[in-house]
Motif scaffolding. Structure first.
Motif, short mmCIF file in Angstrom:
data_model
loop_
_atom_site.label_atom_id
_atom_site.label_comp_id
_atom_site.label_asym_id
_atom_site.label_seq_id
_atom_site.Cartn_x
_atom_site.Cartn_y
_atom_site.Cartn_z
N LYS A 77 0.84 -1.21 0.00
CA LYS A 77 0.00 0.00 0.00
C LYS A 77 0.86 1.24 0.00
CE LYS A 77 -3.92 2.07 2.46
NZ LYS A 77 -4.84 1.94 3.62
N ASP A 115 2.28 1.80 -3.49
CA ASP A 115 1.28 2.33 -4.42
C ASP A 115 1.07 3.82 -4.20
OD1 ASP A 115 0.93 -0.14 -5.57
OD2 ASP A 115 -0.80 -0.68 -4.31
N ILE A 116 0.99 4.23 -2.92
CA ILE A 116 0.76 5.64 -2.60
C ILE A 116 1.94 6.49 -3.05
CG2 ILE A 116 0.53 7.29 -0.71
CD1 ILE A 116 -1.11 5.18 0.78
N ASN A 134 4.15 5.85 -5.39
CA ASN A 134 4.28 5.86 -6.85
C ASN A 134 3.31 6.85 -7.50
OD1 ASN A 134 6.39 4.06 -7.10
ND2 ASN A 134 5.06 2.26 -7.21
N LYS A 135 2.24 7.18 -6.78
CA LYS A 135 1.27 8.16 -7.30
C LYS A 135 1.69 9.59 -7.00
CE LYS A 135 -2.63 4.96 -6.86
NZ LYS A 135 -3.89 4.67 -6.15
N THR A 136 2.75 9.74 -6.17
CA THR A 136 3.25 11.06 -5.82
C THR A 136 4.51 11.35 -6.61
OG1 THR A 136 2.43 10.71 -3.57
CG2 THR A 136 3.94 12.55 -3.90
N LYS A 137 4.54 12.47 -7.30
CA LYS A 137 5.63 12.78 -8.22
C LYS A 137 6.99 12.75 -7.54
CE LYS A 137 7.28 16.40 -11.35
NZ LYS A 137 7.04 17.75 -11.89
N LYS A 176 8.03 9.00 -6.60
CA LYS A 176 7.82 7.92 -7.56
C LYS A 176 9.09 7.07 -7.69
CE LYS A 176 5.83 7.11 -12.13
NZ LYS A 176 5.32 7.73 -13.37
#
Length: 323
Positions: free
Chosen positions: A63, A66-67, A69-72, A75
């Protein structure tokens, strides 16, 4: 206390070629590992950001990944366990202005939906600083070898100096090969372990070489291999006791010292094992392979004693006013 009989002479030099062959395989394998796999540089040398996070329960690594990787800014971050399931290390390859100075607060906001946690450590090293640390670390290692070679050259004959340097390179190369093989993160702690290994290995080698030189001076034996066998056999109990006591202390650090010093302790453990092995089987073998001549050494010692007596005679005549 002695592990080995004081009057027993072991034929180490009779088996030097198999030992040298085995060491050659280890060194070549280590070099191949370093050239192909390389080493896992930590943020001290590679630069970047490291965040240590402690959860109340097991950390939800998938989790978290995933979180992030969604933040620039985060990543492709690396998330690994740190000693236990409830503690993790987040490594970010960037340390630019995109990562704010209030990094702890930013990480809390990004991970606020992953459970209860606390941020225990935040380390940030710029890529320029990391490059400088790499260069200075390499310079420290090379300068250490140069100073050691100068010291041993003054204390011993040049073949002793060259043999000791070859033994040190042998020990450090194998230790670094083990670090590469097991993916140990290379940081300032590992550099400190390598420099410590240089001193430890040299100390053992110097003791053996001192005994060999003493044997060459006092023994009537003209066969270097026999002198080496006797000298190494005489120091075997001392070498074993020193290595075992040091090994037990470092092993305690490795198993009970915590994740943060595991890399340091692991490098020293490998170094102690390899250093002890090289002091007994390899360093003196290099000396034999370099064709150290007992006769030439004894001739030089006689000349040195003769010159010393002449100087003392001249000083005495000067003090008496006859010169």
């Amino acid at each position: 206390m002695e592990f080995f009989k004081g009057d027993k002479i072991y034929n180490f030099m009779g088996k030097r070629l198999p030992f040298l062959g085995f060491s050659t395989i280890l060194v070549v394998t280590s070099i191949v590992l370093l050239l192909t796999k390389g080493v896992n540089f930590g943020i001290d040398f590679a630069g970047g950001t490291l965040v240590q996070v402690k959860y109340e329960k097991a950390a939800p690594i998938d989790k978290i990944r995933d979180i992030l990787n969604k933040t620039k800014e985060y990543k492709n971050s690396s998330i690994t366990k740190f000693g236990s399931d409830d503690e993790i290390i987040i490594r970010v390859t960037t340390s630019t202005n995109s990562v704010s100075s209030d990094l702890s607060d930013e990480i809390r906001n990004v991970l606020k939906g992953t459970g209860n946690f606390e941020i225990r450590r935040v380390d940030i090293v710029g890529p320029k600083v990391g490059g400088e640390l790499r260069e200075k670390g390499l310079m420290a290692f090379v300068l250490s070898l140069i100073v050691i070679m100068i010291y041993v050259s003054f204390r011993f004959e040049w073949r002793f100096a060259l043999a000791s340097i070859l033994a040190l390179v042998h020990d450090v190369t194998i230790a670094l090969g083990a670090v590469s093989l097991f993916g140990i993160e290379v940081n300032l702690d590992i550099l400190a372990a390598v420099l410590t290994l240089l001193g430890y290995s040299l100390n053992d080698t110097i003791i053996v070489f001192d005994r060999i030189r003493e044997g060459v001076q006092t023994s009537k034996e003209s066969d270097l291999s026999k002198v080496v066998n006797e000298s190494v056999s005489r120091t075997l109990s001392r070498t074993t006791l020193t290595s075992l006591t040091t090994f037990f202390v470092v092993a305690t650090l490795y198993f009970f010292g915590g994740e943060i010093i595991n890399g340091f302790a692991f490098t020293l453990l490998v170094g102690i094992i390899v250093g002890t092995y090289s002091s007994i089987f390899i360093a003196a073998s290099f000396l034999v392979q370099l064709k150290f001549s007992i006769e030439d050494f004894r001739t030089k010692e006689v000349e040195k004693i003769k010159k010393q007596k002449e100087k003392e005679k001249m000083r005495a005549m000067f003090e008496q006013g006859t010169v």
